[in-house]
Scaffold this active site. Structure first.
Site, PDB file in Angstrom:
ATOM      1  N   CYS B 414      -5.821  -5.256  -2.917  1.00  0.00           N
ATOM      2  CA  CYS B 414      -5.490  -4.890  -1.550  1.00  0.00           C
ATOM      3  C   CYS B 414      -4.887  -3.492  -1.434  1.00  0.00           C
ATOM      4  CB  CYS B 414      -4.586  -5.935  -0.922  1.00  0.00           C
ATOM      5  SG  CYS B 414      -3.208  -6.393  -1.939  1.00  0.00           S
ATOM      6  N   HIS B 458       0.874  -8.268  -0.559  1.00  0.00           N
ATOM      7  CA  HIS B 458      -0.319  -7.756   0.115  1.00  0.00           C
ATOM      8  C   HIS B 458      -0.007  -6.362   0.652  1.00  0.00           C
ATOM      9  CE1 HIS B 458      -4.204  -8.069   1.826  1.00  0.00           C
ATOM     10  NE2 HIS B 458      -3.824  -8.206   3.104  1.00  0.00           N
ATOM     11  N   ASP B 474      -6.406  -5.077   8.608  1.00  0.00           N
ATOM     12  CA  ASP B 474      -6.318  -5.490   7.205  1.00  0.00           C
ATOM     13  C   ASP B 474      -7.678  -5.244   6.554  1.00  0.00           C
ATOM     14  OD1 ASP B 474      -6.029  -6.607   4.767  1.00  0.00           O
ATOM     15  OD2 ASP B 474      -5.186  -8.508   5.483  1.00  0.00           O
TER      16      ASP B 474
END
Lengths: 302, 566
Positions: B414, B458, B474
């Site tokens: 991520c 994350h 995201d």
């Protein structure tokens, strides 16, 4: 029988170090905000508290009973026997029994509901009655962080005989002059010869003339010779304080008499004892010997 | 005639050490030294064990014990070794290593039972220092066992003629009797908020958590850990999983490789008017940083927290002990459309000379779409289309990390996605920033609490769209939609590295873990979380409002006195 109530307790040196350690652990726990550090520190603190209680409990309500002690000779150790009774339902290990006057000590364990005996071998330097005096009970059980102690003073005394001096019995002539030997005990047997003196020999049969030259204070027994008689007659002997030269001093004379009592007893002789103002009729046997020695032990003592 | 001989038994201090007490002592020492050994360099472990073994041999045959000069040599060598290893003698880790070394030395040096007590005290120090690293239930149980063994060693010194089993029983009894007093002390002993003095620099080293910077690989390392980041209790409704973005440090400044927080400005929390208000409480594990985690968008703050202009919530001091705070958030609230020009300027800044291909791509989007929103749409489409591979083991990237990720290796974690997305946005002139935090978490069916782990770490992006405000994007979820819905274990392709407990097919293990964690949570809350504040609460419950330490001390003395009397 003696119970004791007052138990004193102080932290031992180890206990002081323990306290310091706890303080450091606590400060560390505060500084690093360690919850489990607090928990561990407090657990140890609680352990110390429980140890204090258990140390006190190890002595509290322990009953002490003095057991009759056997007479000893001066210079020996009087064996005082103290019975410790534990009525509790827990063991009381590691109880140090210390005689305060002599510092003689013994460590005993008293199991739950049981009793144990401490034997204190207290030096008995002088004849007469030896009172036990104060005894300290001390314990550091279970962890040595605390020292608990208590005093007991059991009514307990030990008879101390004069230290027996191995010395030749008085010559028969002297005994005769003092009426020490009865007529019928003399001359009825035939003199048959000499042999080396043995401790069991009757002092009356020692060939005193042959050792008279050795005017030493402690005649050696192997230098003495025993007269042997063909017929073994019963001798009746009087041991008299007055037979001994006053120059020796009372204690030495009593010592010598004690030695004579032992020698006469060993020889199986009939013997009596004469002390100023008192006397014991001739007799023999352990009880008679003990009575004579007791009279010697208590002669002119308070 | 024999002379009267006093029956003097040797005082305990001078009795030589025998197996019966030594065995207890060594057992305690091994238990407390074990966890330290895992952190110690191998040579120190070997040396310490060698010293223990040497002393053990000395119990068997006293002539094997070394003379004093040998000990001095070992001290000097050991300290030199620690210095070479850590370049320090003081500080938490080297200090701990010294303590470990000294436990061996002191043991070897002990000749008499008197010295043994010093080793017992050292055992306790080693036990308590284990709590600096972990205060878990197993550690607590282990240290209790060690303390019992060391107390048994003390008992054996005090009663050397008793059977070892009887002495062990006495030690257990002592500790059992200690528990009520310890409990009272734990609850009532006046607590002071530490620290009392400056802590060593590395006092909180080794606590894992999000950092104030993000570079390729930093988050993927973190997510291999099963460690709990924080636990959440939702008294009311649980928000949907897609809303579970736990916002943490915001990264502004990029140097071509690493994103940094920069110097955030203080801000005022303006509670959002829209959205669904959700109240919850968080039990945060210590992470040695200031930031607190909250769902977007915070609606109220805990009293000790401050709000930063970029939406972060920070504690006044680094979180070094478990912290519990109550907080509320508005889910799906409309963002604040206003932002200062300076901030927007900062959100467009990029270091020159990096990632030319990504830059060219972004500029091509900008050329085709005049509005920021259109650029964003193109970027989102790009990420959807490209299907970059999601992996916890991303390849190592070179200088132009964004270019390599987007066009060459095409696989990453991520932080790669977020970094690339924000870089593209900034290249196109759209204000953007990287947000790190946690996403998701799982609910424990036993106590219905949410647990968020380091493996839920994350990173995502926020883009400022004129007229709307900061919007969350995201990029990982765009490329790998599974990540959001199912969590890490579904998103990572077969065979990828995953924390053990995240692997599918271990349902029973998971059930066990849920139960264990419910217990651990209570432990954390009730035991480890007991602090001056909780103490005040307890006392006011007991009717002692505003109790000062004098009241506490006197209460404590009375209670403890009662214990002794009973």
């Amino acid at each position: 029988m003696l119970g004791h109530r007052r138990v004193y307790i102080v932290p031992s040196r180890l206990g002081l170090f323990f306290g310091a350690t706890l303080a450091i652990l606590l400060v560390g726990s505060i500084n690093y905000a360690l919850s489990l550090g607090f928990a561990l520190t407090f657990l140890l603190a609680g352990m110390g508290l429980a140890a204090m209680v258990q140390t006190t409990r190890n002595l509290a309500r322990l009953t002490v009973r003095a057991v009759r002690s056997e007479p000893v000779f001066a210079g020996d150790a009087a064996h005082f026997r103290l019975g410790m009774m534990n009525a509790g339902d827990f063991d009381r290990p590691e109880i140090l029994v210390r005689h305060l006057a002599s510092n003689v000590q013994q460590t005993i364990d008293v199991a739950a509901g049981d009793s144990a005996e401490a034997v204190l071998a207290v030096p008995a330097p002088r004849r007469g009655w030896l009172a036990l005096g104060r005894v300290m009970l001390e314990t550091r059980f279970p962890v040595g962080l605390f020292r608990a102690w208590s005093y007991v003073e059991p009514e307990c005394r030990c008879l101390v005989y004069p230290r027996p001096e191995a010395s030749p019995l008085p010559p028969l002539a002297q005994s005769a002059r003092a009426g020490g030997a009865r007529a019928h005990a003399q001359g009825s047997d035939d003199f048959s010869g000499l042999r080396t003196y043995q401790p069991a020999d009757s002092p009356r049969h020692v060939a005193w003339k042959s050792v008279a030259r050795n005017d030493t204070q402690h005649a050696r027994s192997d230098a003495m010779l025993t007269k042997q008689f063909a017929g073994d007659a019963v001798a009746e002997l009087w041991l008299d304080l007055g037979d001994l030269p006053p120059a020796l001093g009372l204690e030495r004379r009593l010592s010598r008499l004690a030695g004579w009592v032992l020698a006469a007893e060993r020889a199986g002789a009939l013997y009596g004892l004469r002390l100023p103002g008192t006397g014991i009729e001739p007799g023999r046997g352990a009880a008679h010997g003990a009575a004579c020695l007791e009279a010697l032990a208590l002669h002119r003592t308070a | 005639m024999s002379k009267a001989k006093p029956s003097l038994s040797a005082p305990p201090a001078q009795r030589p050490i025998a197996w019966r007490e030594f065995a207890f002592l060594l057992a305690g020492l091994l238990i407390v030294a074990g966890p330290h050994a895992l952190r110690a360099p191998w040579w120190l472990v070997a040396l310490t064990l060698f010293l223990y073994a040497w002393r053990s041999a000395g119990v068997w045959n006293r002539s094997l014990l070394p003379p004093a000069w040998v000990l001095v040599v070992v001290v000097v060598l050991g300290m030199a070794g620690i210095w070479l290893q850590y370049r320090a003698i003081f500080g938490r880790t080297p200090g701990m290593m010294l303590l470990l070394l000294f436990s061996g030395l002191k043991l070897l040096e002990s000749r008499h039972q008197r010295d043994l007590a010093a080793v017992v005290f050292l055992t306790w120090f080693l036990a308590i220092t284990n709590f600096l690293y972990t205060q878990s239930i197993p550690t607590a149980l282990g240290m209790c066992t060690a303390v019992a063994a060391s107390v048994a060693a003390l008992v054996t010194c005090a009663a050397p003629r008793r059977a070892p089993r009887a002495n062990l029983r006495t030690a257990s009894l002592l500790l059992g009797q200690a528990v009520p007093a310890a409990l009272v002390l734990f609850l009532l002993f006046p607590r002071v908020q530490g620290p009392l003095w400056g802590l060593p620099q590395d006092a909180y080293a080794g606590i894992s958590g999000l950092a104030d910077s993000m570079s390729p690989g930093s988050l993927s390392q973190l997510t291999l850990s099963d460690a709990v980041a924080f636990r959440v209790d939702f008294p009311g409704d649980t928000p949907p999983r897609r809303a579970l973005y736990w916002r943490g440090p915001v990264m502004w400044d990029f140097d071509g490789r690493t994103w940094r927080q920069g110097n955030p400005a203080m801000g005022e929390l303006d509670p959002p008017a829209s959205g669904t208000r959700i109240e919850y409480s968080v039990l945060l594990e210590p992470h040695n940083r200031n930031w607190l985690f909250a769902l977007e968008v915070p609606a109220s703050l805990p009293p000790q927290a401050r709000y930063l202009a970029d939406g972060q919530i920070v504690n006044l001091t680094p979180v070094r002990a478990r912290l519990r705070y109550d907080i509320a958030s508005a889910i799906d609230a409309e963002p604040d459309p206003d932002e200062s020009r300076q901030t927007l300027e900062r959100a467009r800044r990029l270091p020159p000379g990096f990632n030319p291909r990504a830059r060219a791509l972004a500029e091509s989007w900008r050329g085709a779409a005049p509005r920021d929103a259109d650029v964003l749409v193109r970027a989102i489409e790009h990420f959807r289309r490209e299907r970059l591979r999601y992996t916890t083991e991303p390849p190592i990237l070179g200088r132009d990390s964004v270019d390599e990720f987007l066009f060459e290796t095409r696989e990453g974690f991520c932080e790669h996605y977020a970094s690339a997305f924000v870089f593209l946005m900034r290249s196109a002139g759209v204000p953007a920033r990287v947000v790190t935090g946690y996403q998701g978490g799982d609910m424990n069916p036993v106590d219905r609490r949410f647990t968020v782990r380091q493996s839920d770490a994350h990173a995502w992006s926020e883009v400022f769209i004129g007229g709307r405000g900061w919007v969350r994007v995201d990029p990982t979820a765009l490329s790998v939609p599974l990540r959001l819905d199912a969590g890490l274990e579904r998103a990572v392709a077969e065979g990828g590295a995953l924390p053990l407990l995240m692997r599918p097919g271990l349902q029973w293990l998971r059930t066990l873990r849920y139960n264990w964690e419910a217990l651990a949570h209570q432990w954390n809350l009730l035991v480890l979380g007991y602090n001056p504040d909780r103490q005040r609460e307890l006392l006011s419950m007991l009717g002692m409002r505003d109790a000062d330490w004098l009241d506490l001390a006197s209460t404590l003395l009375v209670v403890l006195g009662a214990f002794v009397a009973v």
